[in-house]
Design a protein around this motif. Structure first.
Motif, PDB file in Angstrom:
ATOM      1  N   ASP A  37       0.759  -1.281   0.220  1.00  0.00           N
ATOM      2  CA  ASP A  37      -0.203   0.650   0.123  1.00  0.00           C
ATOM      3  C   ASP A  37       0.585   1.833  -0.459  1.00  0.00           C
ATOM      4  O   ASP A  37       0.778   2.605  -0.689  1.00  0.00           O
ATOM      5  CB  ASP A  37      -0.687  -0.180   1.585  1.00  0.00           C
ATOM      6  CG  ASP A  37      -2.001  -0.477   1.014  1.00  0.00           C
ATOM      7  OD1 ASP A  37      -2.159  -1.479  -0.273  1.00  0.00           O
ATOM      8  OD2 ASP A  37      -2.434  -1.662   2.017  1.00  0.00           O
ATOM      9  N   HIS A  38       1.918   1.433   0.851  1.00  0.00           N
ATOM     10  CA  HIS A  38       2.478   2.117   0.660  1.00  0.00           C
ATOM     11  C   HIS A  38       4.373   2.224   0.365  1.00  0.00           C
ATOM     12  O   HIS A  38       4.772   2.930   0.535  1.00  0.00           O
ATOM     13  CB  HIS A  38       2.379   2.860   2.589  1.00  0.00           C
ATOM     14  CG  HIS A  38       1.138   2.921   2.810  1.00  0.00           C
ATOM     15  ND1 HIS A  38       0.939   4.223   2.556  1.00  0.00           N
ATOM     16  CD2 HIS A  38       1.040   2.368   4.154  1.00  0.00           C
ATOM     17  CE1 HIS A  38      -0.588   3.960   3.455  1.00  0.00           C
ATOM     18  NE2 HIS A  38      -0.178   2.618   4.218  1.00  0.00           N
ATOM     19  N   CYS A  39       4.375   2.167  -0.421  1.00  0.00           N
ATOM     20  CA  CYS A  39       5.538   1.689  -1.468  1.00  0.00           C
ATOM     21  C   CYS A  39       5.490   2.534  -2.565  1.00  0.00           C
ATOM     22  O   CYS A  39       5.040   2.892  -3.792  1.00  0.00           O
ATOM     23  CB  CYS A  39       5.092   0.305  -1.938  1.00  0.00           C
ATOM     24  SG  CYS A  39       6.551   0.023  -3.028  1.00  0.00           S
ATOM     25  N   MET A  40       6.183   3.892  -2.521  1.00  0.00           N
ATOM     26  CA  MET A  40       7.057   4.373  -3.446  1.00  0.00           C
ATOM     27  C   MET A  40       7.070   4.155  -5.289  1.00  0.00           C
ATOM     28  O   MET A  40       6.098   4.444  -5.842  1.00  0.00           O
ATOM     29  CB  MET A  40       7.493   5.629  -3.137  1.00  0.00           C
ATOM     30  CG  MET A  40       7.894   6.548  -4.744  1.00  0.00           C
ATOM     31  SD  MET A  40       6.577   7.630  -4.253  1.00  0.00           S
ATOM     32  CE  MET A  40       6.305   8.254  -2.662  1.00  0.00           C
ATOM     33  N   GLN A  41       7.982   3.261  -4.751  1.00  0.00           N
ATOM     34  CA  GLN A  41       8.161   2.525  -6.135  1.00  0.00           C
ATOM     35  C   GLN A  41       7.312   1.962  -6.852  1.00  0.00           C
ATOM     36  O   GLN A  41       7.206   1.298  -7.797  1.00  0.00           O
ATOM     37  CB  GLN A  41       9.358   1.286  -6.284  1.00  0.00           C
ATOM     38  CG  GLN A  41      10.876   2.624  -5.758  1.00  0.00           C
ATOM     39  CD  GLN A  41      11.582   1.640  -6.428  1.00  0.00           C
ATOM     40  OE1 GLN A  41      12.699   0.791  -6.243  1.00  0.00           O
ATOM     41  NE2 GLN A  41      12.850   1.459  -5.329  1.00  0.00           N
ATOM     42  N   CYS A  42       6.205   1.161  -5.712  1.00  0.00           N
ATOM     43  CA  CYS A  42       4.797   0.013  -6.296  1.00  0.00           C
ATOM     44  C   CYS A  42       3.971   1.137  -6.836  1.00  0.00           C
ATOM     45  O   CYS A  42       3.761   0.891  -8.296  1.00  0.00           O
ATOM     46  CB  CYS A  42       4.535  -0.213  -5.301  1.00  0.00           C
ATOM     47  SG  CYS A  42       5.108  -1.666  -3.919  1.00  0.00           S
ATOM     48  N   ARG A  43       3.935   2.620  -6.209  1.00  0.00           N
ATOM     49  CA  ARG A  43       3.158   3.336  -6.972  1.00  0.00           C
ATOM     50  C   ARG A  43       4.252   3.991  -8.553  1.00  0.00           C
ATOM     51  O   ARG A  43       2.986   4.123  -9.330  1.00  0.00           O
ATOM     52  CB  ARG A  43       2.982   5.300  -6.495  1.00  0.00           C
ATOM     53  CG  ARG A  43       2.682   4.207  -5.342  1.00  0.00           C
ATOM     54  CD  ARG A  43       2.071   5.862  -4.542  1.00  0.00           C
ATOM     55  NE  ARG A  43       1.306   5.536  -3.227  1.00  0.00           N
ATOM     56  CZ  ARG A  43       1.574   6.328  -2.139  1.00  0.00           C
ATOM     57  NH1 ARG A  43       2.392   7.148  -1.645  1.00  0.00           N
ATOM     58  NH2 ARG A  43       0.998   5.741  -0.932  1.00  0.00           N
ATOM     59  N   PHE A  44       4.955   4.144  -8.519  1.00  0.00           N
ATOM     60  CA  PHE A  44       5.885   4.714  -9.888  1.00  0.00           C
ATOM     61  C   PHE A  44       5.453   3.647 -10.766  1.00  0.00           C
ATOM     62  O   PHE A  44       5.245   4.019 -12.394  1.00  0.00           O
ATOM     63  CB  PHE A  44       6.789   5.184 -10.101  1.00  0.00           C
ATOM     64  CG  PHE A  44       7.459   6.047  -8.978  1.00  0.00           C
ATOM     65  CD1 PHE A  44       6.443   7.075  -9.025  1.00  0.00           C
ATOM     66  CD2 PHE A  44       8.695   6.052  -8.488  1.00  0.00           C
ATOM     67  CE1 PHE A  44       6.753   8.176  -8.258  1.00  0.00           C
ATOM     68  CE2 PHE A  44       8.746   6.952  -7.746  1.00  0.00           C
ATOM     69  CZ  PHE A  44       8.048   8.044  -7.479  1.00  0.00           C
ATOM     70  N   THR A  45       5.672   2.126 -10.488  1.00  0.00           N
ATOM     71  CA  THR A  45       5.072   1.114 -11.236  1.00  0.00           C
ATOM     72  C   THR A  45       3.943   0.959 -12.111  1.00  0.00           C
ATOM     73  O   THR A  45       3.956   0.706 -13.391  1.00  0.00           O
ATOM     74  CB  THR A  45       6.315  -0.492 -10.675  1.00  0.00           C
ATOM     75  OG1 THR A  45       6.804   0.005 -10.749  1.00  0.00           O
ATOM     76  CG2 THR A  45       5.836  -1.310 -11.475  1.00  0.00           C
TER      77      THR A  45
END
Length: 76
Positions: free
Chosen positions: A8-16
């Motif tokens: 939920d709170h993962c910046m690299q996940c959001r970018f991907t």
């Protein structure tokens, strides 16, 4: 099909996810926060952090790596 292991709170996940969305690429999500049993799946693949991107015919990889995502979508 592309699968993205995420939290939920993962910046690299959001970018991907944002990159895939901007390129109109369909993908499925496996949220480790929502299903902690996915941690074992990741560990079996040799990963301990997210995001992990899995695509048929490609070596799974960790992190936001647009150059690897571009190679994947070239063959879709």
């Amino acid at each position: 099909m592309i699968t993205v292991y995420t939290k939920d709170h993962c910046m690299q996940c959001r970018f991907t996810k944002k990159w895939l969305d901007e390129h109109g690429i369909e993908y499925s999500l496996k949220n480790v926060d929502a299903d902690p049993t996915l941690t074992e799946e990741l560990q079996q693949m040799g990963f301990q952090a997210v995001p992990v991107v899995v695509a048929e015919g490609y070596e799974p990889f960790y992190g936001f790596q647009p150059h690897k995502l571009e190679k994947i979508i070239e063959t879709l």
